[in-house]
Scaffold this motif. Structure first.
Motif, mmCIF file in Angstrom:
data_model
loop_
_atom_site.group_PDB
_atom_site.id
_atom_site.type_symbol
_atom_site.label_atom_id
_atom_site.label_comp_id
_atom_site.label_asym_id
_atom_site.label_seq_id
_atom_site.Cartn_x
_atom_site.Cartn_y
_atom_site.Cartn_z
ATOM 1 N N LYS A 100 1.006 -1.102 -0.156
ATOM 2 C CA LYS A 100 0.151 0.072 -0.026
ATOM 3 C C LYS A 100 0.764 1.190 0.017
ATOM 4 O O LYS A 100 0.459 2.294 -0.621
ATOM 5 N N LEU A 101 2.019 1.041 0.354
ATOM 6 C CA LEU A 101 3.086 2.272 0.231
ATOM 7 C C LEU A 101 3.747 2.472 -0.808
ATOM 8 O O LEU A 101 4.865 3.332 -0.976
ATOM 9 N N LYS A 102 3.261 1.771 -1.752
ATOM 10 C CA LYS A 102 3.641 1.800 -3.450
ATOM 11 C C LYS A 102 5.497 1.530 -3.242
ATOM 12 O O LYS A 102 6.067 2.069 -4.146
ATOM 13 N N ARG A 103 6.031 0.874 -2.449
ATOM 14 C CA ARG A 103 7.328 0.544 -2.293
ATOM 15 C C ARG A 103 8.178 1.772 -1.989
ATOM 16 O O ARG A 103 9.179 1.839 -2.535
ATOM 17 N N LEU A 104 7.893 2.709 -1.500
ATOM 18 C CA LEU A 104 8.532 3.914 -1.274
ATOM 19 C C LEU A 104 9.427 4.002 -0.126
ATOM 20 O O LEU A 104 10.371 4.822 -0.207
#
Length: 174
Positions: free
Chosen positions: A114-118
């Motif tokens: 959900k954190l877009k792999r940031l």
């Protein structure tokens, strides 16, 4: 392949490889270091969130067998790190913190975080943590998501998610 998934595959390969080689000698794990309680909070766009995996990576330590202190946030975004056992704490040292907020498996169609792999790459993490030899309550980690583009999935990762989706559908049909 992403760094996060790569670690899982390497560990799996070592386990499978060790089971198939009769002359294989398992490496000795480092001795347990004393741990101290470490707790904190994770917020995403200012809100406490449940289910974020928090992991501390030792700075400058690349040994895949090292046991990383980790925890999962509760409904209030709170966590207590564990290294050898759940919530037992973390060894003293310098770390970088990474974060993954896994999507439920059935929703992993074109993404798994959900954190877009940031926030899952220890080499790029701006979050530094110093654990001394006394209990530590960390300042809240304020992760930003709104308005940010995530790292795109590689074709291999997309294929892997599609295979998992097909496997889930086949299992549900039985």
């Amino acid at each position: 392949m992403s760094l996060c998934r790569g670690m899982v595959l390497i560990i799996g390969a070592v386990v499978v490889g060790s089971m198939s080689c009769s002359s294989y000698v398992a490496p000795t794990l480092p001795a347990r270091k004393p741990v101290v309680p470490v707790s904190g909070e994770v917020r995403v766009d200012g809100k406490a969130v449940e289910g974020v995996v928090v992991t501390l990576h030792p700075k400058g330590h690349n040994d895949g067998l090292y046991q990383y202190p980790s925890a999962v946030t509760d409904a209030e975004g709170q966590f207590e790190l564990g290294t050898y056992e759940e919530e037992d704490g973390a060894p003293a040292g310098e770390y970088v913190a990474i974060f993954v907020w896994p999507l439920p498996e059935e929703e992993q169609i074109i993404e798994f975080d959900k954190l877009k792999r940031l926030y899952c790459d220890p080499k790029k993490s701006p979050f530094r943590v110093t654990v001394a030899e006394e209990p530590l309550v960390l300042r809240p980690f304020d992760l930003k998501l709104q308005g940010l583009e995530g790292k795109p999935l590689s074709q291999d990762e997309i294929t892997e998610l599609e295979i998992r989706k097909e496997q889930r559908a086949a299992a549900a049909a039985k």
